[in-house]
Scaffold this motif. Structure first.
Motif, PDB file in Angstrom:
ATOM      1  N   PHE A   1     -65.288 -28.648 -40.492  1.00 14.24           N
ATOM      2  CA  PHE A   1     -64.127 -27.914 -40.971  1.00 14.24           C
ATOM      3  C   PHE A   1     -64.349 -27.397 -42.391  1.00 14.24           C
ATOM      4  O   PHE A   1     -63.900 -26.301 -42.738  1.00 14.24           O
ATOM      5  N   TYR A   2     -65.026 -28.177 -43.225  1.00 15.04           N
ATOM      6  CA  TYR A   2     -65.253 -27.768 -44.608  1.00 15.04           C
ATOM      7  C   TYR A   2     -66.061 -26.476 -44.679  1.00 15.04           C
ATOM      8  O   TYR A   2     -65.841 -25.638 -45.566  1.00 15.04           O
ATOM      9  N   ARG A   3     -66.970 -26.282 -43.743  1.00 18.07           N
ATOM     10  CA  ARG A   3     -67.798 -25.074 -43.751  1.00 18.07           C
ATOM     11  C   ARG A   3     -66.979 -23.810 -43.482  1.00 18.07           C
ATOM     12  O   ARG A   3     -67.422 -22.709 -43.813  1.00 18.07           O
ATOM     13  N   LEU A   4     -65.803 -23.953 -42.879  1.00 18.99           N
ATOM     14  CA  LEU A   4     -65.000 -22.775 -42.535  1.00 18.99           C
ATOM     15  C   LEU A   4     -64.391 -22.128 -43.781  1.00 18.99           C
ATOM     16  O   LEU A   4     -64.467 -20.912 -43.950  1.00 18.99           O
ATOM     17  N   ALA A   5     -63.742 -22.921 -44.636  1.00 20.44           N
ATOM     18  CA  ALA A   5     -63.073 -22.359 -45.812  1.00 20.44           C
ATOM     19  C   ALA A   5     -62.951 -23.367 -46.939  1.00 20.44           C
ATOM     20  O   ALA A   5     -62.056 -23.264 -47.772  1.00 20.44           O
ATOM     21  N   ARG A   6     -63.821 -24.383 -46.950  1.00 19.53           N
ATOM     22  CA  ARG A   6     -63.917 -25.351 -48.047  1.00 19.53           C
ATOM     23  C   ARG A   6     -62.639 -26.170 -48.222  1.00 19.53           C
ATOM     24  O   ARG A   6     -62.295 -26.559 -49.335  1.00 19.53           O
ATOM     25  N   PHE A   7     -61.934 -26.435 -47.121  1.00 19.76           N
ATOM     26  CA  PHE A   7     -60.767 -27.331 -47.185  1.00 19.76           C
ATOM     27  C   PHE A   7     -61.276 -28.748 -46.919  1.00 19.76           C
ATOM     28  O   PHE A   7     -61.918 -29.006 -45.904  1.00 19.76           O
ATOM     29  N   PRO A   8     -60.976 -29.716 -47.803  1.00 20.49           N
ATOM     30  CA  PRO A   8     -61.596 -31.046 -47.694  1.00 20.49           C
ATOM     31  C   PRO A   8     -60.868 -31.978 -46.726  1.00 20.49           C
ATOM     32  O   PRO A   8     -59.676 -31.828 -46.464  1.00 20.49           O
ATOM     33  N   ARG A   9     -61.623 -32.931 -46.191  1.00 16.35           N
ATOM     34  CA  ARG A   9     -61.101 -34.108 -45.474  1.00 16.35           C
ATOM     35  C   ARG A   9     -60.374 -33.786 -44.176  1.00 16.35           C
ATOM     36  O   ARG A   9     -59.614 -34.592 -43.660  1.00 16.35           O
ATOM     37  N   VAL A  10     -60.603 -32.636 -43.588  1.00 17.27           N
ATOM     38  CA  VAL A  10     -59.871 -32.233 -42.388  1.00 17.27           C
ATOM     39  C   VAL A  10     -60.540 -32.831 -41.151  1.00 17.27           C
ATOM     40  O   VAL A  10     -61.723 -32.596 -40.894  1.00 17.27           O
ATOM     41  N   ILE A  11     -59.767 -33.600 -40.386  1.00 13.92           N
ATOM     42  CA  ILE A  11     -60.264 -34.161 -39.123  1.00 13.92           C
ATOM     43  C   ILE A  11     -59.974 -33.216 -37.970  1.00 13.92           C
ATOM     44  O   ILE A  11     -60.784 -33.069 -37.040  1.00 13.92           O
ATOM     45  N   GLY A  12     -58.814 -32.582 -37.982  1.00  8.39           N
ATOM     46  CA  GLY A  12     -58.442 -31.725 -36.862  1.00  8.39           C
ATOM     47  C   GLY A  12     -57.348 -30.751 -37.253  1.00  8.39           C
ATOM     48  O   GLY A  12     -56.673 -30.908 -38.271  1.00  8.39           O
ATOM     49  N   ALA A  13     -57.198 -29.714 -36.414  1.00 10.79           N
ATOM     50  CA  ALA A  13     -56.116 -28.739 -36.567  1.00 10.79           C
ATOM     51  C   ALA A  13     -55.171 -28.909 -35.387  1.00 10.79           C
ATOM     52  O   ALA A  13     -55.618 -28.968 -34.237  1.00 10.79           O
ATOM     53  N   MET A  14     -53.863 -28.991 -35.668  1.00 11.20           N
ATOM     54  CA  MET A  14     -52.885 -29.326 -34.626  1.00 11.20           C
ATOM     55  C   MET A  14     -51.837 -28.229 -34.477  1.00 11.20           C
ATOM     56  O   MET A  14     -51.403 -27.624 -35.461  1.00 11.20           O
ATOM     57  N   ASP A  15     -51.444 -27.999 -33.236  1.00 11.18           N
ATOM     58  CA  ASP A  15     -50.358 -27.063 -32.949  1.00 11.18           C
ATOM     59  C   ASP A  15     -49.890 -27.322 -31.524  1.00 11.18           C
ATOM     60  O   ASP A  15     -50.423 -28.195 -30.825  1.00 11.18           O
ATOM     61  N   CYS A  16     -48.912 -26.545 -31.083  1.00  7.88           N
ATOM     62  CA  CYS A  16     -48.403 -26.621 -29.713  1.00  7.88           C
ATOM     63  C   CYS A  16     -48.466 -25.256 -29.060  1.00  7.88           C
ATOM     64  O   CYS A  16     -48.376 -24.221 -29.741  1.00  7.88           O
ATOM     65  N   THR A  17     -48.599 -25.235 -27.763  1.00  7.61           N
ATOM     66  CA  THR A  17     -48.581 -23.996 -26.992  1.00  7.61           C
ATOM     67  C   THR A  17     -47.755 -24.209 -25.737  1.00  7.61           C
ATOM     68  O   THR A  17     -47.693 -25.326 -25.209  1.00  7.61           O
ATOM     69  N   HIS A  18     -47.141 -23.146 -25.251  1.00  6.85           N
ATOM     70  CA  HIS A  18     -46.295 -23.231 -24.064  1.00  6.85           C
ATOM     71  C   HIS A  18     -47.087 -22.809 -22.830  1.00  6.85           C
ATOM     72  O   HIS A  18     -47.699 -21.734 -22.815  1.00  6.85           O
ATOM     73  N   ILE A  19     -47.086 -23.653 -21.808  1.00  5.37           N
ATOM     74  CA  ILE A  19     -47.700 -23.355 -20.514  1.00  5.37           C
ATOM     75  C   ILE A  19     -46.581 -23.033 -19.533  1.00  5.37           C
ATOM     76  O   ILE A  19     -45.708 -23.863 -19.278  1.00  5.37           O
ATOM     77  N   ARG A  20     -46.612 -21.831 -18.993  1.00  4.20           N
ATOM     78  CA  ARG A  20     -45.557 -21.395 -18.072  1.00  4.20           C
ATOM     79  C   ARG A  20     -45.561 -22.220 -16.790  1.00  4.20           C
ATOM     80  O   ARG A  20     -46.622 -22.522 -16.234  1.00  4.20           O
TER      81      ARG A  20
END
Length: 367
Positions: free
Chosen positions: A145-164
């Protein structure tokens, strides 16, 4: 007297037999089953089934023992044909009659096979959907994750999506109608930098808010207990700021705050992209699952497993099947700015303080 009764009975029976309509049993018809695995080259195969032949074969090896029938009696369907029928269902969301015609199956057989194979694939989730637990795994995720935009200590990115889904019926059906007006399952996922799903919660109705789902999941309890050390989850504005979850600032003012937001959004981008890849590869998730609710949950899990398998193999999303017309996905509307999340909770004091320290002690030094 007895003879007279017998004559009358026989006469009545003859009249009834003339008027009675006997149901004629339809002859059994064994449909021809094409060898789709060998009839298509690899490119045409990927377009129709969304997996390469190599990935399909490797998957078949893992679940074949759960799909085999005891004997070859009654023209039993081979495991490979069962798998291909199910993959075609994921790729088109066609009716089971259409899937049966494509695969040489009756409608009841197609129904049983689709859900049987889905359960077999979903059973692999412990192998392919894994949250990092060891220090080495956590460190590896943080570096990626750090290689993407130098944001430290990130384990994961979380969100929700709707499945019809189709309306589940019953008194609780309206709970599944989301704020956009259709019935859905609100699925929470956490992904890594490679767009792989490392955690999934697929059981909440479409009306449930994203933060409600997270507040009631076991992953939050583990973060609260400190099992992941100083690890961070990146989330959108619909979640509260805590010492382990970092949403973007609602109104950034200073250059360092703008830098924080830019880095946060770019680093969180994989979870949005993962939804696009997941639904594009398996259009049934976008078109709407027309199965019972409990069956839909299994299919969602099965396609998540397939998504991770293909991400780990490095397979690109195949071209769209010209026979399948996809609607504009929720993620495209989100990226185009047509949808705005409502921030229900600005965060806890401890969470806001943790975010301020990160901005002042780390991002200020990047200026």
């Amino acid at each position: 007297m007895q003879r007279l009764r017998r004559i009358i009975y026989e006469s009545d029976s003859d009249d009834d037999s003339e008027n009675e309509n006997y149901a004629v049993r339809r002859p059994r018809w064994i449909k021809e089953r094409n060898d789709h695995f060998n009839n298509y080259d690899d490119e045409d195969f990927r377009i129709r089934f969304r997996l390469s032949k190599v990935a399909t074969y490797n998957l078949l090896v893992k679940i074949e023992n759960r799909l085999e029938f005891i004997s070859e009696r009654n023209q039993s369907v081979s495991p490979v044909n069962q798998l291909l029928a199910t993959l075609r269902f994921y790729a088109t969301n066609n009716t089971q009659l259409t899937i049966g015609d494509f695969s040489g199956l009756s409608v009841p057989t197609a129904h049983r096979i689709i859900h049987r194979v889905s359960a077999a694939i979903a059973s692999l989730h412990h192998e392919y959907i894994k949250f990092p637990n060891t220090q080495q795994e956590i460190r590896q995720n943080q570096q990626e994750f750090y290689r993407l935009a130098r944001f430290p200590r990130v384990i994961g990115a979380m969100d929700c999506t709707h499945i019809r889904i189709s309306s589940p019926g019953g008194e609780q059906a309206e709970l599944f109608r989301n704020r956009k007006g259709y019935f859905s399952i609100n699925v929470q996922t956490i992904c890594n930098a490679n767009l792989e799903i490392i955690d999934i919660v697929a059981r909440w109705p479409g009306s449930a808010h994203d933060s409600l789902i997270f507040n009631n999941c076991c992953r939050k309890a583990k973060f609260e207990a400190g099992e992941y050390g100083e690890g961070i989850l990146l989330v959108d504005g619909g979640y509260a700021a805590t010492f382990y979850s970092m949403p973007p600032l609602e109104n950034p003012r200073t250059p360092v705050e703008h830098l924080y937001n830019e880095s946060q959004i770019r680093t969180r981008n994989p979870v949005e992209r993962s939804y696009g890849v997941w639904k594009r590869r398996f259009p049934a998730l976008s078109l709407g699952l027309r199965v019972k609710l409990n069956k839909a949950l299994v299919i969602i899990m099965a396609t998540a497993v397939l998504h991770n398998i293909l991400r780990q193999r490095g397979e690109a999303v195949p071209p769209d099947d010209p026979e399948v017309e996809l609607p504009a996905p929720w993620e495209v509307l989100l990226q185009n700015g047509q949808i705005r999340y409502e921030n229900e909770d600005s965060g806890t004091p401890r969470g806001n303080r943790a975010r301020e320290l990160l901005i002042n002690n780390y991002f200020r030094n990047l200026m």
